[in-house]
Design an enzyme around this catalytic site. Structure first.
Site, PDB file in Angstrom:
ATOM      1  N   HIS A  37      51.908  57.700  39.356  1.00 55.49           N
ATOM      2  CA  HIS A  37      50.832  57.363  38.514  1.00 55.49           C
ATOM      3  C   HIS A  37      49.700  56.831  39.377  1.00 55.49           C
ATOM      4  O   HIS A  37      49.583  55.636  39.783  1.00 55.49           O
ATOM      5  CB  HIS A  37      51.118  56.561  37.485  1.00 55.49           C
ATOM      6  CG  HIS A  37      52.047  57.080  36.268  1.00 55.49           C
ATOM      7  ND1 HIS A  37      51.696  57.815  35.351  1.00 55.49           N
ATOM      8  CD2 HIS A  37      53.497  57.328  36.388  1.00 55.49           C
ATOM      9  CE1 HIS A  37      52.870  58.535  34.878  1.00 55.49           C
ATOM     10  NE2 HIS A  37      54.169  57.830  35.498  1.00 55.49           N
ATOM     11  N   PRO A  38      48.366  57.349  39.401  1.00 58.00           N
ATOM     12  CA  PRO A  38      47.411  57.034  40.071  1.00 58.00           C
ATOM     13  C   PRO A  38      46.536  55.616  39.763  1.00 58.00           C
ATOM     14  O   PRO A  38      46.340  54.923  40.668  1.00 58.00           O
ATOM     15  CB  PRO A  38      46.192  57.974  39.937  1.00 58.00           C
ATOM     16  CG  PRO A  38      46.663  58.882  38.795  1.00 58.00           C
ATOM     17  CD  PRO A  38      48.272  58.776  38.467  1.00 58.00           C
ATOM     18  N   CYS A  39      46.832  55.195  38.614  1.00 56.59           N
ATOM     19  CA  CYS A  39      46.241  54.046  38.058  1.00 56.59           C
ATOM     20  C   CYS A  39      47.060  52.807  38.908  1.00 56.59           C
ATOM     21  O   CYS A  39      46.666  51.791  39.300  1.00 56.59           O
ATOM     22  CB  CYS A  39      46.515  53.754  36.463  1.00 56.59           C
ATOM     23  SG  CYS A  39      48.050  54.019  35.682  1.00 56.59           S
ATOM     24  N   ARG A  40      48.385  52.919  39.044  1.00 56.87           N
ATOM     25  CA  ARG A  40      49.141  52.029  39.787  1.00 56.87           C
ATOM     26  C   ARG A  40      49.044  52.154  41.195  1.00 56.87           C
ATOM     27  O   ARG A  40      48.786  50.634  41.809  1.00 56.87           O
ATOM     28  CB  ARG A  40      50.714  52.368  39.345  1.00 56.87           C
ATOM     29  CG  ARG A  40      51.201  52.430  37.923  1.00 56.87           C
ATOM     30  CD  ARG A  40      51.532  51.161  37.379  1.00 56.87           C
ATOM     31  NE  ARG A  40      51.629  51.667  36.027  1.00 56.87           N
ATOM     32  CZ  ARG A  40      52.588  50.868  35.366  1.00 56.87           C
ATOM     33  NH1 ARG A  40      53.338  50.102  35.812  1.00 56.87           N
ATOM     34  NH2 ARG A  40      52.795  51.265  34.044  1.00 56.87           N
TER      35      ARG A  40
END
Length: 89
Positions: A37-40
């Site tokens: 996940h890119p947000c993480r």
């Protein structure tokens, strides 16, 4: 083809079902793939960049990529790549 459970065997337990989930591949019909996940990872990379900058150093694009790969290796420990690069925070 690996099952979802077999794919999770390659993901660290700290990141499975959180940072990494199994999702339908966006281009291959009927294929399930691991998704980091890119947000993480964006938050982790931002913190690393801030720490390096606070230490008076700059992060070149090539070093950023190495740090990103080291982060991904922490998430998926079975990934192997060149370990000869290093950086100073």
């Amino acid at each position: 083809m690996l099952t979802v459970d077999e794919m999770y065997e390659d993901v660290s337990h700290d990141h499975a079902h959180k940072t990494v989930t199994m999702e339908a591949h966006p281009h291959l019909k009927g294929v399930v793939a691991a998704s980091v996940h890119p947000c993480r990872h964006a938050a982790v990379m931002k913190k690393i960049i801030e720490t390096v900058t606070e230490g008076g150093n700059q992060l070149g694009v090539h070093v950023y990529l190495i740090i990103f790969l080291k982060f991904v290796q922490a998430v998926i420990p079975t990934i192997e790549y060149d370990f000869t690069q290093n950086f100073t925070m």
